[in-house]
Design a protein around this motif. Structure first.
Motif, short mmCIF file in Angstrom:
data_model
loop_
_atom_site.label_atom_id
_atom_site.label_comp_id
_atom_site.label_asym_id
_atom_site.label_seq_id
_atom_site.Cartn_x
_atom_site.Cartn_y
_atom_site.Cartn_z
N GLN A 35 0.84 -1.21 0.00
CA GLN A 35 0.00 0.00 0.00
C GLN A 35 0.87 1.26 0.00
O GLN A 35 0.59 2.22 -0.72
N VAL A 36 1.92 1.23 0.81
CA VAL A 36 2.84 2.38 0.85
C VAL A 36 3.52 2.54 -0.51
O VAL A 36 3.65 3.66 -1.02
N ALA A 37 3.94 1.45 -1.12
CA ALA A 37 4.57 1.51 -2.44
C ALA A 37 3.62 2.11 -3.47
O ALA A 37 4.03 2.94 -4.28
N ASP A 38 2.35 1.71 -3.44
CA ASP A 38 1.36 2.27 -4.37
C ASP A 38 1.21 3.77 -4.16
O ASP A 38 1.15 4.54 -5.13
N ALA A 39 1.15 4.19 -2.90
CA ALA A 39 1.00 5.62 -2.60
C ALA A 39 2.22 6.40 -3.10
O ALA A 39 2.08 7.49 -3.66
N MET A 40 3.40 5.83 -2.91
CA MET A 40 4.62 6.51 -3.36
C MET A 40 4.69 6.58 -4.88
O MET A 40 5.13 7.57 -5.45
N THR A 41 4.24 5.53 -5.55
CA THR A 41 4.20 5.55 -7.01
C THR A 41 3.22 6.60 -7.50
O THR A 41 3.51 7.34 -8.46
N ASP A 42 2.06 6.70 -6.86
CA ASP A 42 1.10 7.76 -7.22
C ASP A 42 1.72 9.14 -7.05
O ASP A 42 1.56 10.02 -7.91
N THR A 43 2.45 9.32 -5.96
CA THR A 43 3.12 10.59 -5.73
C THR A 43 4.16 10.86 -6.81
O THR A 43 4.33 12.00 -7.25
N THR A 44 4.83 9.83 -7.25
CA THR A 44 5.82 9.98 -8.32
C THR A 44 5.15 10.53 -9.58
O THR A 44 5.66 11.47 -10.21
N TYR A 45 4.01 9.96 -9.94
CA TYR A 45 3.31 10.43 -11.15
C TYR A 45 2.79 11.85 -10.97
O TYR A 45 2.85 12.66 -11.90
N ARG A 46 2.30 12.20 -9.78
CA ARG A 46 1.84 13.58 -9.54
C ARG A 46 3.01 14.55 -9.64
O ARG A 46 2.88 15.65 -10.19
N THR A 47 4.15 14.16 -9.11
CA THR A 47 5.34 15.01 -9.19
C THR A 47 5.75 15.20 -10.65
O THR A 47 6.11 16.31 -11.06
N ALA A 48 5.68 14.13 -11.44
CA ALA A 48 6.01 14.24 -12.87
C ALA A 48 5.07 15.21 -13.57
O ALA A 48 5.50 16.00 -14.42
N GLU A 49 3.79 15.20 -13.19
CA GLU A 49 2.83 16.14 -13.78
C GLU A 49 3.21 17.58 -13.44
O GLU A 49 3.12 18.48 -14.28
N GLU A 50 3.66 17.81 -12.20
CA GLU A 50 4.10 19.15 -11.80
C GLU A 50 5.33 19.57 -12.61
O GLU A 50 5.41 20.72 -13.06
N VAL A 51 6.26 18.66 -12.79
CA VAL A 51 7.46 18.96 -13.58
C VAL A 51 7.07 19.29 -15.01
O VAL A 51 7.59 20.24 -15.61
N GLU A 52 6.14 18.53 -15.57
CA GLU A 52 5.69 18.82 -16.95
C GLU A 52 5.06 20.20 -17.03
O GLU A 52 5.27 20.91 -18.02
N GLY A 53 4.30 20.59 -16.01
CA GLY A 53 3.72 21.93 -15.99
C GLY A 53 4.77 23.01 -15.99
O GLY A 53 4.67 24.02 -16.71
N ILE A 54 5.80 22.81 -15.19
CA ILE A 54 6.91 23.78 -15.14
C ILE A 54 7.63 23.83 -16.48
O ILE A 54 7.95 24.91 -16.99
N ARG A 55 7.83 22.68 -17.09
CA ARG A 55 8.51 22.64 -18.40
C ARG A 55 7.67 23.35 -19.47
O ARG A 55 8.20 24.02 -20.34
N THR A 56 6.36 23.22 -19.37
CA THR A 56 5.46 23.91 -20.31
C THR A 56 5.59 25.42 -20.13
O THR A 56 5.65 26.17 -21.12
N GLU A 57 5.63 25.87 -18.88
CA GLU A 57 5.78 27.30 -18.61
C GLU A 57 7.11 27.82 -19.15
O GLU A 57 7.17 28.92 -19.72
N ILE A 58 8.16 27.04 -19.00
CA ILE A 58 9.47 27.44 -19.52
C ILE A 58 9.39 27.62 -21.04
O ILE A 58 9.89 28.60 -21.59
#
Length: 106
Positions: A35-58
């Motif tokens: 369960q913890v691994a699933d939650a961390m993987t979900d967080t990984t994907y959310r973080t990637a979405e944030e990075v993509e947003g920043i890259r789009t702004e750049i």
């Protein structure tokens, strides 16, 4: 980017630990680790979405963001090219890296 890598490394560690447990004896602990691994993987994907947003702004500002590491390709929608040759891969390995993510308390 460090947070993204750190979350996935921790998720991978939890999955490895769960796989090493006796399935009958430690089933509750195994389930909790997964369960913890699933939650961390979900967080990984959310973080990637944030990075993509920043890259789009750049890009909106007319700049080109730095290339993403090829090993993070599964988390991003944009195309990430792997190294074309062994020499490129070795050159990546020779670059200084960030320190290891902080150890998690057991």
């Amino acid at each position: 980017m460090r947070a993204l890598v750190s979350h996935q490394l921790r998720a991978d560690e939890k999955i490895k630990r769960a796989a090493q447990l006796d399935h009958d004896f430690d089933s509750e602990l195994r389930g909790a680790l997964l369960q913890v691994a699933d939650a961390m993987t979900d967080t990984t994907y959310r973080t990637a979405e944030e990075v993509e947003g920043i890259r789009t702004e750049i890009r909106t500002l007319g700049m080109e963001p730095p290339a993403l590491p090829y090993y993070l390709a599964p988390y991003f929608q944009e195309e990430i090219d792997p190294p074309r040759t062994a020499e490129e891969l070795f050159a990546m390995a020779d670059r200084p890296t960030d320190p290891d993510p902080p150890k998690e308390a057991d």
